[in-house]
Design an enzyme around this catalytic site. Structure first.
Site, PDB file in Angstrom:
ATOM      1  N   HIS A   1      -9.751   1.889   0.717  1.00 49.23           N
ATOM      2  CA  HIS A   1      -9.421   2.624   1.943  1.00 49.23           C
ATOM      3  C   HIS A   1     -10.692   2.583   2.788  1.00 49.23           C
ATOM      4  O   HIS A   1     -11.691   3.219   2.440  1.00 49.23           O
ATOM      5  CB  HIS A   1      -9.075   4.075   1.633  1.00 49.23           C
ATOM      6  CG  HIS A   1      -7.698   4.290   1.109  1.00 49.23           C
ATOM      7  ND1 HIS A   1      -7.263   3.800  -0.089  1.00 49.23           N
ATOM      8  CD2 HIS A   1      -6.639   4.972   1.656  1.00 49.23           C
ATOM      9  CE1 HIS A   1      -5.994   4.155  -0.278  1.00 49.23           C
ATOM     10  NE2 HIS A   1      -5.589   4.861   0.756  1.00 49.23           N
TER      11      HIS A   1
ATOM     12  N   TRP B   1       0.648  13.677   3.867  1.00 46.97           N
ATOM     13  CA  TRP B   1       0.105  12.947   5.013  1.00 46.97           C
ATOM     14  C   TRP B   1       1.202  12.458   5.950  1.00 46.97           C
ATOM     15  O   TRP B   1       0.994  12.294   7.135  1.00 46.97           O
ATOM     16  CB  TRP B   1      -0.726  11.752   4.526  1.00 46.97           C
ATOM     17  CG  TRP B   1      -1.938  12.182   3.783  1.00 46.97           C
ATOM     18  CD1 TRP B   1      -3.149  12.531   4.345  1.00 46.97           C
ATOM     19  CD2 TRP B   1      -2.085  12.362   2.361  1.00 46.97           C
ATOM     20  NE1 TRP B   1      -4.015  12.900   3.350  1.00 46.97           N
ATOM     21  CE2 TRP B   1      -3.406  12.800   2.134  1.00 46.97           C
ATOM     22  CE3 TRP B   1      -1.235  12.176   1.277  1.00 46.97           C
ATOM     23  CZ2 TRP B   1      -3.898  13.074   0.853  1.00 46.97           C
ATOM     24  CZ3 TRP B   1      -1.715  12.445   0.004  1.00 46.97           C
ATOM     25  CH2 TRP B   1      -3.035  12.886  -0.198  1.00 46.97           C
TER      26      TRP B   1
ATOM     27  N   ASP C   1       2.334   3.261   2.905  1.00 47.95           N
ATOM     28  CA  ASP C   1       1.314   4.251   2.564  1.00 47.95           C
ATOM     29  C   ASP C   1       1.910   5.496   1.922  1.00 47.95           C
ATOM     30  O   ASP C   1       1.570   5.857   0.814  1.00 47.95           O
ATOM     31  CB  ASP C   1       0.483   4.626   3.798  1.00 47.95           C
ATOM     32  CG  ASP C   1      -0.889   5.186   3.436  1.00 47.95           C
ATOM     33  OD1 ASP C   1      -1.217   5.223   2.237  1.00 47.95           O
ATOM     34  OD2 ASP C   1      -1.623   5.598   4.341  1.00 47.95           O
TER      35      ASP C   1
ATOM     36  N   GLN D   1      -9.843   9.546  -4.500  1.00 49.58           N
ATOM     37  CA  GLN D   1      -9.478  10.260  -3.269  1.00 49.58           C
ATOM     38  C   GLN D   1     -10.603  11.160  -2.733  1.00 49.58           C
ATOM     39  O   GLN D   1     -10.808  11.284  -1.533  1.00 49.58           O
ATOM     40  CB  GLN D   1      -8.226  11.106  -3.529  1.00 49.58           C
ATOM     41  CG  GLN D   1      -7.792  12.021  -2.394  1.00 49.58           C
ATOM     42  CD  GLN D   1      -7.128  11.278  -1.250  1.00 49.58           C
ATOM     43  OE1 GLN D   1      -5.992  10.845  -1.363  1.00 49.58           O
ATOM     44  NE2 GLN D   1      -7.837  11.127  -0.144  1.00 49.58           N
TER      45      GLN D   1
ATOM     46  N   GLU E   1     -10.769   4.683   7.547  1.00 49.94           N
ATOM     47  CA  GLU E   1      -9.517   5.284   8.022  1.00 49.94           C
ATOM     48  C   GLU E   1      -9.861   6.546   8.799  1.00 49.94           C
ATOM     49  O   GLU E   1      -9.696   7.677   8.336  1.00 49.94           O
ATOM     50  CB  GLU E   1      -8.566   5.620   6.862  1.00 49.94           C
ATOM     51  CG  GLU E   1      -7.191   6.054   7.382  1.00 49.94           C
ATOM     52  CD  GLU E   1      -6.238   6.513   6.302  1.00 49.94           C
ATOM     53  OE1 GLU E   1      -6.654   6.610   5.132  1.00 49.94           O
ATOM     54  OE2 GLU E   1      -5.076   6.803   6.642  1.00 49.94           O
TER      55      GLU E   1
ATOM     56  N   HIS F   1       1.169   5.386  -2.094  1.00 49.10           N
ATOM     57  CA  HIS F   1       0.631   6.371  -3.044  1.00 49.10           C
ATOM     58  C   HIS F   1       1.825   7.003  -3.758  1.00 49.10           C
ATOM     59  O   HIS F   1       2.395   7.987  -3.283  1.00 49.10           O
ATOM     60  CB  HIS F   1      -0.173   7.450  -2.307  1.00 49.10           C
ATOM     61  CG  HIS F   1      -1.392   6.912  -1.622  1.00 49.10           C
ATOM     62  ND1 HIS F   1      -2.669   7.137  -2.084  1.00 49.10           N
ATOM     63  CD2 HIS F   1      -1.523   6.145  -0.514  1.00 49.10           C
ATOM     64  CE1 HIS F   1      -3.538   6.523  -1.289  1.00 49.10           C
ATOM     65  NE2 HIS F   1      -2.859   5.919  -0.321  1.00 49.10           N
TER      66      HIS F   1
ATOM     67  N   HIS G   1       0.836  -1.209   0.000  1.00 48.06           N
ATOM     68  CA  HIS G   1       0.000   0.000   0.000  1.00 48.06           C
ATOM     69  C   HIS G   1       0.869   1.258   0.000  1.00 48.06           C
ATOM     70  O   HIS G   1       1.478   1.604   1.005  1.00 48.06           O
ATOM     71  CB  HIS G   1      -0.910   0.005   1.232  1.00 48.06           C
ATOM     72  CG  HIS G   1      -1.932   1.097   1.236  1.00 48.06           C
ATOM     73  ND1 HIS G   1      -3.296   0.836   1.304  1.00 48.06           N
ATOM     74  CD2 HIS G   1      -1.827   2.439   1.170  1.00 48.06           C
ATOM     75  CE1 HIS G   1      -3.960   1.972   1.271  1.00 48.06           C
ATOM     76  NE2 HIS G   1      -3.086   2.979   1.215  1.00 48.06           N
TER      77      HIS G   1
HETATM   78 FE   FE2 Z   1      -3.562   5.089   1.571  1.00 50.93          FE
END
Ligand code: FE2
Length: 419
Positions: free
Chosen positions: A213, A318, A312, A155, A216, A62, A60
């Protein structure tokens, strides 16, 4: 005549045993594994008793947002939602070259640390689908040394804007490997449920994997995992589905969590926890005690469910601290999930190797066995525990039968005469 012969390997096996062997490679495939191999070879490498493991699997990440931390501003609050706002601003000026350059730089950073299988999400909330197009091109560009799967990830929600549902379908037509989702970020609970149903419909229509996702958030009322589980049970697709994050599962009351675990056991769902990022993102609205913000990894594992760990984010809005090192990920997971028993430590290693391969459905290409593609790494460690405790250096990375990267361990010289 072999192409490559690896001498003095301590071969880590999925049944937790370690075998002292030589490994021979021919035509990009593992040709022989034996205590001693006597044969001609084009190249011979002495592994000097290093731990030989299947490569790490990043289940996982991005890549489209990787290496953008601080552009154009820093996430000062550290929350998921400020991250989404910053990314919304940053993605207004994405270009194919921008995404490809950062994605390939990140994949190289991962590969030299032993990662040879990656599943990346690509944001498909923008009409241009630039991030997706770029990652599909990268998938092709790196295929000789890295297996990359691309998830079409909405997203801003599948129903967050009127065009998003059509964009998702276009993304699947363009060749995304998996369909993603974000039900807890849809405008309403009803939209969230509808999005999960639509994701399963589209996955069946286009014959794709699913990676959602899911929940979360710290909200103990965020309960889309049960919807995913129900869809998995009704379609029989569980093994092809991953529920990513599921951090709200850590906040559910135990009565509900126990009931849910019973449902989940029947589904064959895969779970992906991202402990580095979720230990920092979650619990931001708590005072004390602060929640850990990680799903019930230990309990899912104890129930025999497939759990993997992902990074991630690598330096994005993030999470600015990512390095691409999967041992960092497993190390944090081990701590946060309190998996310090010997079998539990071993399991955390498996969560960045074998379990990730199962989630990505690449098991036929994965593992150090005769006849399988020759993908393996050599670590400066004795076993899984040692590799995790020391975040061992990955000395050699062999990808598809060829030496891809070599890294020397740091060396220290003691200069003080006093004891
Ligand atoms: Fe993610």
């Amino acid at each position: 005549m072999f192409d490559l012969l690896l001498r003095q390997c301590r071969l880590l096996q999925s049944d937790r045993t370690i075998a002292e062997v030589d490994i021979a490679i021919k035509n990009q495939v593992i040709a022989e594994i034996a205590p001693t191999i006597n044969a001609n070879t084009r190249l011979e490498l002495d592994m000097q008793g290093h731990l030989i493991s299947p490569p790490f699997v990043e289940s996982h990440i991005h890549l489209d947002s990787a290496l953008t931390a601080g552009q154009h501003r820093w996430n000062q609050s550290g929350t998921l939602f400020e991250g989404i706002e910053i990314w919304r601003e940053r993605k207004q000026n994405l270009s194919l070259e921008d995404v490809k350059r950062r994605a390939i730089a990140t994949l190289k950073q991962q590969a030299i640390q032993g990662v040879l299988f990656v599943r990346s999400h690509a944001d498909v909330s923008e009409a241009s689908l630039t991030a997706l197009q770029a990652l599909l091109e990268v998938r092709e560009q790196v295929k000789d040394w890295m297996t990359l799967q691309v998830v079409a990830f909405p997203q801003d929600g599948l129903y967050g804007s009127p065009q998003n549902e059509a964009l998702m379908e276009k993304a699947l037509e363009m060749g995304a490997d998996c369909i993603g989702g974000i039900p807890h970020y849809e405008l309403t609970r009803e939209d969230g449920v509808k999005s999960v149903h639509r994701i399963f419909e589209l996955a069946q229509k286009y014959d794709r994997l699913i990676d959602i996702h899911c929940d979360e958030i710290d909200d103990d009322q965020s309960r889309f995992l049960e919807v995913v589980a129900a869809c998995a049970l009704r379609t029989g697709m569980g093994a092809r589905v991953a529920a990513s994050h599921t951090t709200a599962f850590g906040s559910y009351n135990n009565a509900y969590a126990t009931k849910l675990l019973g449902f989940l056991r029947r589904t064959e769902l895969n779970f992906i926890a991202n402990p580095l990022i979720n230990i920092t993102l979650q619990g931001r609205t708590d005072t004390y005690p602060k929640r850990r913000g990680v799903t019930r990894v230990k309990e899912l594992w104890q129930q025999g469910m497939n759990v993997s760990f992902g990074h991630d984010c690598v330096q994005d809005p993030w999470y600015s601290l990512g390095t691409g090192n999967m041992l960092d990920v497993a190390f944090m997971g081990l701590h946060v999930c309190q998996m310090t028993g010997t079998a539990e430590i071993d399991a955390c290693y498996d969560m960045v190797t074998w379990n990730g391969a199962k989630t990505l459905q690449v098991e036929d290409q994965y593992g150090i066995e005769i006849g399988k593609p020759a993908n393996l790494i050599a670590l400066n460690a004795q076993d899984r525990y040692d590799a995790l405790r020391c975040r061992a250096t990955v000395h050699y990375v062999i990808s598809q039968g060829k030496l891809l990267a070599r890294t020397e361990a740091p060396r220290t010289t003691w200069h003080c005469d006093r004891e």
